[in-house]
Scaffold this active site. Structure first.
Site, PDB file in Angstrom:
ATOM      1  N   SER A   1     105.955  67.762  22.158  1.00  0.00           N
ATOM      2  CA  SER A   1     106.296  67.089  23.406  1.00  0.00           C
ATOM      3  C   SER A   1     106.877  65.696  23.277  1.00  0.00           C
ATOM      4  O   SER A   1     107.216  65.077  24.278  1.00  0.00           O
ATOM      5  CB  SER A   1     105.060  67.035  24.308  1.00  0.00           C
ATOM      6  OG  SER A   1     104.620  68.337  24.596  1.00  0.00           O
TER       7      SER A   1
ATOM      8  N   LYS B   1     104.011  57.793  30.134  1.00  0.00           N
ATOM      9  CA  LYS B   1     103.879  59.196  30.554  1.00  0.00           C
ATOM     10  C   LYS B   1     102.679  59.372  31.487  1.00  0.00           C
ATOM     11  O   LYS B   1     101.611  58.803  31.258  1.00  0.00           O
ATOM     12  CB  LYS B   1     103.712  60.078  29.313  1.00  0.00           C
ATOM     13  CG  LYS B   1     103.620  61.575  29.598  1.00  0.00           C
ATOM     14  CD  LYS B   1     103.531  62.356  28.298  1.00  0.00           C
ATOM     15  CE  LYS B   1     103.431  63.852  28.535  1.00  0.00           C
ATOM     16  NZ  LYS B   1     103.426  64.614  27.262  1.00  0.00           N
TER      17      LYS B   1
ATOM     18  N   SER C   1     106.654  68.063  26.801  1.00  0.00           N
ATOM     19  CA  SER C   1     106.215  67.678  28.122  1.00  0.00           C
ATOM     20  C   SER C   1     106.527  66.220  28.480  1.00  0.00           C
ATOM     21  O   SER C   1     106.358  65.814  29.633  1.00  0.00           O
ATOM     22  CB  SER C   1     104.696  67.892  28.249  1.00  0.00           C
ATOM     23  OG  SER C   1     103.985  67.104  27.298  1.00  0.00           O
TER      24      SER C   1
END
Length: 458
Positions: free
Chosen positions: A179, A86, A155
């Protein structure tokens, strides 16, 4: 009944299957990587899961790892496995943009702790996956592989979508509120939010420092366990014998908020666990979950404002509307209100733990999300993940079925604090039961059904 430990039957190989093929000489580290890179080339223009793919750097890693195997050096189950990271997590030499324009050219000098641990375990770090702006809830450009007109969640949007589309065998995400679990649920893959502080956040751009967690997303719970063992900071002291779990199912808050489209799949999945030998007990809510949502947001907003206020003033164009609103909200929260919410965090964790102890339960089982993925104007309702990010308890999610729209839904298992390995073992048991019941056979995402893929199996 003890569910069979049979292999995964999905369209893309699991980490375990890749490892078996590698050690039997049916594939190589480079071939595994090329399969993932090929799917990125074919699908990512539509899905947009990646910020940057380090093609040549990843190939160099894979060739080196192939050489190590030839020399008799096997790093373990992640040897040669392609992994996405990420884009709030530092990878040496690559930008850490955090979903923003301002940091797009800011290259990391060194690996985050979690990335360094993955490299030591033999993983091939492929590149950076899309995050929402600064890991908040403004919608990302990424689309859900099951239906491009739906959100992948956030996210950790790119991490979940990339795994679902077979672009990597696993990925690392983060969860301050919702997330990891929610994107994994929306994208039909497995996700794990470890206990607070089980995985280092060194080298990870912070959002709310007392709530930030780092964890894996993968095709199966078994794969999550492999990844978690590689990235965790400390060994678990619990000695655990796999067995059918005893689970509590809170009914009030979760039943009220669960979308009708997901009710049947959730009930069928719980019934399958019971039929396989699990003991699932309906519970009254162990705490006031609605109050927890308020306190959780208060802590997030206050801590996000402490970090971002000066940058927001200096670079307002770099902050999309929803994170800007959260920072402004955080500025108005008094120190007393923040400390009250922090105290509620410890009290809520104690309440959840007390019910597990009093009733002799291994964990809680809930829907992983309030329903299937909504349209891409939102990243979805965070209500079912927030309480366990707030309290720091470990959570594992696993897909359990498709709703009428052809979108996946998942269950979430929540364990006691610092009993991460134990809840992963129970989640693996549940995963096998769900597969044995025929509720989930890991089908190919709908947006990829018409594509012919020759390199699916090792």
């Amino acid at each position: 009944m003890n569910p069979s430990p049979g292999p995964m039957h999905g369209p893309f190989p699991s980490i375990t299957e890749l490892g078996r093929a590698l050690r039997e000489g049916r594939t190589t580290c480079l071939a595994m990587l090329e399969g993932c890179l090929g799917r990125i080339d074919r699908f990512d223009q539509r899905i947009q899961a990646w910020v940057i793919v380090d093609h040549e750097g990843a190939r160099a890693q894979a060739r080196r790892l192939d050489g190590e195997l030839t020399d008799g050096h096997d790093r373990g189950p992640l040897h040669g496995v392609p992994i996405g990271i990420k884009d709030i997590i530092d990878v040496a030499g690559l930008p850490t943009a955090c979903g923003s324009r301002r940091w797009a050219d800011c290259r990391a000098a060194s690996d985050a702790d979690v990335v360094a641990r993955l490299r030591r375990a033999g993983a091939v770090v492929m590149g950076k996956t899309v995050t929402t702006a600064y890991a908040w809830i403004d919608p990302p450009r990424t689309r859900n592989p099951w239906d491009l007109e739906h959100t992948p969640g956030g996210s950790s949007s790119g991490s979940a979508a990339a795994v679902a589309a077979g672009m990597c065998a696993g990925a690392i995400g983060s969860q301050t509120g919702w997330s990891i679990i929610r994107p994994a649920s929306f994208c039909g893959v497995a996700g794990f939010k470890p206990s607070r502080a089980a995985v280092s956040t060194e080298g990870v751009f912070p959002f709310a420092t007392s709530l930030d967690h780092v964890g894996p997303i993968a095709r199966s719970v078994a794969d999550l366990a492999i990844l978690f063992r590689a990235i965790r900071m400390r060994p678990e002291v619990t000695r655990f014998e796999p067995r059918p779990p005893r689970l509590g199912r809170p009914r009030g808050f979760f039943d009220r908020r669960l979308h009708p489209s997901a009710q049947a799949a959730t009930d069928h999945a719980v019934a399958a666990l019971t039929a396989a030998g699990a003991d699932v007990e309906d519970l009254d809510d162990p705490l006031d979950f609605d109050a927890v949502l308020v306190d959780h947001r208060r802590v997030m907003a206050h801590e996000a404002a402490a970090l971002h206020s000066n940058w927001l003033d200096a670079f307002p164009e770099d902050y999309p509307p929803r994170i800007r609103d959260l920072i402004l909200e955080g500025r108005s929260i008094t120190a007393a209100d923040y400390e009250h919410a922090r105290a509620a965090m410890a009290q809520a964790a104690a309440s959840l733990h007390a019910v597990l102890e009093r009733r002799g339960l291994d964990g809680y089982v809930t829907p992983a999300a309030t329903g299937p993925a909504p349209d891409p104007s939102t990243t979805g309702d965070p209500a079912f993940q927030s309480p366990f990010s707030f309290t720091g308890l470990p959570c594992a999610s696993l897909p359990v079925g498709l709703v009428a729209q052809g979108l996946p839904v998942s269950l979430q298992l929540v364990g006691a604090l610092d009993r991460d390995v134990e809840i992963l073992e129970h989640a693996q048991w549940c995963e096998r039961a769900i597969h044995d019941a025929g509720l989930w056979q890991d089908p190919r995402p709908a947006s990829m059904l018409h594509e012919r893929i020759d390199e699916d199996r090792p």
